[in-house]
Design an enzyme around this catalytic site. Structure first.
Site, PDB file in Angstrom:
ATOM      1  N   GLU A  44       0.855  -1.185   0.000  1.00 49.48           N
ATOM      2  CA  GLU A  44       0.000   0.000   0.000  1.00 49.48           C
ATOM      3  C   GLU A  44       0.891   1.235   0.000  1.00 49.48           C
ATOM      4  OE1 GLU A  44      -3.899   0.357   2.248  1.00 49.48           O
ATOM      5  OE2 GLU A  44      -2.596   1.620   3.489  1.00 49.48           O
ATOM      6  N   ASP A  55      -4.453   9.706  10.109  1.00 50.38           N
ATOM      7  CA  ASP A  55      -3.255   8.920  10.408  1.00 50.38           C
ATOM      8  C   ASP A  55      -2.602   9.383  11.706  1.00 50.38           C
ATOM      9  OD1 ASP A  55      -2.721   7.035   8.058  1.00 50.38           O
ATOM     10  OD2 ASP A  55      -3.155   8.919   7.044  1.00 50.38           O
TER      11      ASP A  55
END
Length: 253
Positions: A44, A55
């Site tokens: 990814e 995140d």
């Protein structure tokens, strides 16, 4: 059957994450090679964004470093092509916020596909909220042959799942309930309920850091993802060989 769905038919998988451009274009390509050599089954690649609020702080800083390296949509393609020159089989996912892709037209999505991307996960773009409503971006992904990788959670209702079914391809990411994520009985029940609605592989989205945790997740999930551990390693040691060793220590034998 998409390449992503097909690869899950073989075994339960490890997904490894890198922020594209963190350390520079050439470094990202070499780091990707190292993770593949270490046993990562799917890679990814994060498309850097200036405000990656979903995140954790360490991943956020990796976005900042990549942007400081002047990572653009064109150099992202160069990275994908560089990885594909080394390996044509391991599926590649682009992980992004919607903003960096908002101005990219159908031609750019087609170029992503041609370069070697298999699926796209847009962390802040949900599926339509009602039946009959269309998502132009997801429609464009499907039009060029890219799998939209969608997310569901413990709070996703059956009605919402039916809307997600329309666009979900490849596999699904699942965000477990905090109260049950460490209870194997509880999390297995969550996954059982989700599997009643989807034929796709389902991957626990929690960020794995060691082999014990990975083995626990694989008791109920079709795969697991390692993000922070790999990103942290790139900041601690510029030698990509350490990434290969780290992958081998995280992936259950």
């Amino acid at each position: 059957m998409s390449k992503l769905t097909q690869v899950f038919k073989q075994t339960k998988l490890c997904i490894g994450y890198l922020t594209a451009g963190d350390g520079g274009t050439s470094y990202t390509i070499e780091a990707a090679k190292a993770l593949i050599q270490g046993g990562v089954d799917i890679l990814e690649l994060g498309f850097p964004f200036s405000d990656p609020v979903a995140d954790n702080p360490e991943i956020q800083v990796s976005h900042d470093r990549a942007l400081a390296e002047n990572l653009t949509s064109e150099t992202l393609l160069e990275i994908v092509e560089g990885i594909r020159a080394f390996n044509q089989e391991v599926p590649l996912i682009l992980y992004s916020y919607y903003n960096p892709l908002l101005q990219r037209d159908l031609d750019y999505l087609r170029r992503l596909k041609d370069a070697g991307i298999n699926g796209v996960c847009v962390i802040d773009l949900p599926a339509p909220l009602s039946h009959g409503e269309k998502s132009p971006f997801f429609e464009d992904l499907l039009a060029v042959g890219l799998d939209p990788i969608l997310l569901i959670s413990a709070g996703t209702t059956p009605e919402r799942m039916s809307l997600i079914q329309e666009y979900a391809r490849g596999f699904l990411y699942y965000i477990p309930c905090q109260a049950t994520r460490d209870s194997e009985v509880g999390i297995k029940e969550e996954f059982r309920k989700v599997r009643e609605h989807f034929d796709l592989p389902i991957v626990d989205r929690r960020d794995i850091c060691d082999k014990k945790e990975a083995a626990h997740v694989l008791n109920y999930s079709d795969g697991f993802i390692v993000k922070t551990a790999f990103v942290h390693q790139t900041t601690m040691d510029s030698s990509v060989e350490t990434l290969t060793a780290l992958a081998q220590t995280v992936i259950p034998g």
